[in-house]
Design a protein around this motif. Structure first.
Motif, mmCIF file in Angstrom:
data_model
loop_
_atom_site.group_PDB
_atom_site.id
_atom_site.type_symbol
_atom_site.label_atom_id
_atom_site.label_comp_id
_atom_site.label_asym_id
_atom_site.label_seq_id
_atom_site.Cartn_x
_atom_site.Cartn_y
_atom_site.Cartn_z
ATOM 1 N N UNK A 178 -5.981 -15.431 29.694
ATOM 2 C CA UNK A 178 -6.645 -14.927 30.952
ATOM 3 C C UNK A 178 -5.644 -14.812 31.951
ATOM 4 N N UNK A 179 -5.839 -14.230 33.027
ATOM 5 C CA UNK A 179 -4.890 -14.181 34.117
ATOM 6 C C UNK A 179 -5.110 -15.032 35.249
ATOM 7 N N UNK A 180 -4.122 -15.487 35.695
ATOM 8 C CA UNK A 180 -4.267 -16.619 36.682
ATOM 9 C C UNK A 180 -3.334 -16.419 37.799
ATOM 10 N N UNK A 181 -3.392 -17.083 38.691
ATOM 11 C CA UNK A 181 -2.499 -16.887 40.032
ATOM 12 C C UNK A 181 -1.338 -17.630 39.633
ATOM 13 N N UNK A 182 -0.159 -17.008 40.277
ATOM 14 C CA UNK A 182 1.210 -17.672 39.996
ATOM 15 C C UNK A 182 1.446 -18.900 40.601
ATOM 16 N N UNK A 183 2.083 -20.040 39.665
ATOM 17 C CA UNK A 183 2.266 -21.499 40.412
ATOM 18 C C UNK A 183 3.957 -21.189 40.691
ATOM 19 N N UNK A 184 4.428 -20.244 40.164
ATOM 20 C CA UNK A 184 6.065 -20.294 40.383
ATOM 21 C C UNK A 184 6.216 -18.789 40.915
ATOM 22 N N UNK A 185 7.391 -18.744 41.670
ATOM 23 C CA UNK A 185 7.750 -17.369 42.203
ATOM 24 C C UNK A 185 8.103 -16.347 41.076
ATOM 25 N N UNK A 186 8.833 -16.859 40.160
ATOM 26 C CA UNK A 186 9.172 -16.022 39.020
ATOM 27 C C UNK A 186 8.149 -15.577 38.327
ATOM 28 N N UNK A 187 6.869 -15.975 38.677
ATOM 29 C CA UNK A 187 5.333 -15.263 37.797
ATOM 30 C C UNK A 187 5.185 -14.195 38.726
ATOM 31 N N UNK A 188 5.309 -13.928 39.810
ATOM 32 C CA UNK A 188 5.082 -12.848 40.774
ATOM 33 C C UNK A 188 5.264 -11.748 40.017
ATOM 34 N N UNK A 189 4.250 -10.634 40.123
ATOM 35 C CA UNK A 189 4.558 -9.423 39.707
ATOM 36 C C UNK A 189 5.477 -8.600 40.784
#
Length: 251
Positions: free
Chosen positions: A158-169
């Protein structure tokens, strides 16, 4: 007054107090510093008969930099990126991951299981020591089957909101400069992707900061923008019959 106006047109300079940084259409007030560097591979070309290079060949270019935010009572970058501005700013893009590796609710309604597994969720089948990876295997298998008897791998993600900054698109950063004299400039950094983040706390630190490193795809250098003082007005102020408006003399 005319001499003063001519003098202020001569040089244009900006300090950090004149600069605002916009991240994907969102102004973040906690930004304290932003740096970037551009490097390129240059290799010498040698041939037999001479110890000196015959020429130099230019190769790949890399753009990298760092962001420093003052740490108040929130993670400014992540929190601002999550905000919804009712179509006035680009909607934050979620990242795709396995449901068992995420927390919170996914964009398709799935509930992440990571915290349950990390907190010692026991496998419902298997041995009495069915924790950790065994639990992960079991939960992923159950997710795959769902309410049917047919395994569907699409149910695992599924698609989730980032928990870490390195997960930002990837996002763009716009740097806007405007000083008291009406002079303006700006630049853009395109395709920013966060690599590392770090912070710390100490009794000796009066200010707490959070730093990120990033890579980017392209930089548009600083460019001069229209000088509002040349028009004798502030941004958005009317100009009437060539008369002084707001204390500024129209020339």
């Amino acid at each position: 007054m005319i001499q003063q106006e001519q003098y202020t047109r001569t040089f244009s300079s900006f300090s950090g107090a004149d600069i605002v940084a916009t991240f994907n259409g969102r102004v973040i007030g906690e930004i304290q510093a932003i740096t970037y560097s551009i490097s390129r591979e240059v290799a010498p070309i040698y041939t037999m008969g001479s110890p000196d290079p015959r020429s130099f060949s230019r190769g790949k270019r890399g753009i990298s930099g760092s962001l420093v935010f003052v740490q108040f009572d929130r993670d400014a970058l992540l929190e601002e990126m999550r905000k919804n501005y009712d179509n006035k700013a680009p909607q934050m893009l979620g990242y795709q991951t396995f449901i068992a590796n995420a927390n919170g609710q996914g964009m398709n309604g799935s509930m992440g299981l990571e915290m349950q597994i990390l907190n010692g969720l026991k496998a419902t089948r298997g041995t009495t020591t069915g924790y950790g990876i065994e639990t992960w295997d079991e939960k992923m298998t159950e997710l795959g089957y769902g309410a049917t008897n047919t395994f569907n791998p699409d149910n695992l993600t599924d698609f989730f909101l980032p928990e870490y900054a390195d997960q930002l698109m990837p996002f763009n950063v716009t740097i806007t400069m405007a000083n008291e004299f009406g002079q303006r400039a700006g630049m853009e950094i395109y395709g920013v992707q966060i690599l590392n983040e770090g912070s710390g706390f100490s009794v000796d630190d009066v200010v707490t900061a959070k730093a990120y490193t990033f890579v980017a795809r392209k930089i548009k250098p600083v460019e001069r923008k229209g000088n509002l003082r040349l028009e004798g007005r502030a941004s958005g102020s009317p100009v009437q019959d060539n008369k002084p408006v707001g204390g500024a003399l129209i020339i």
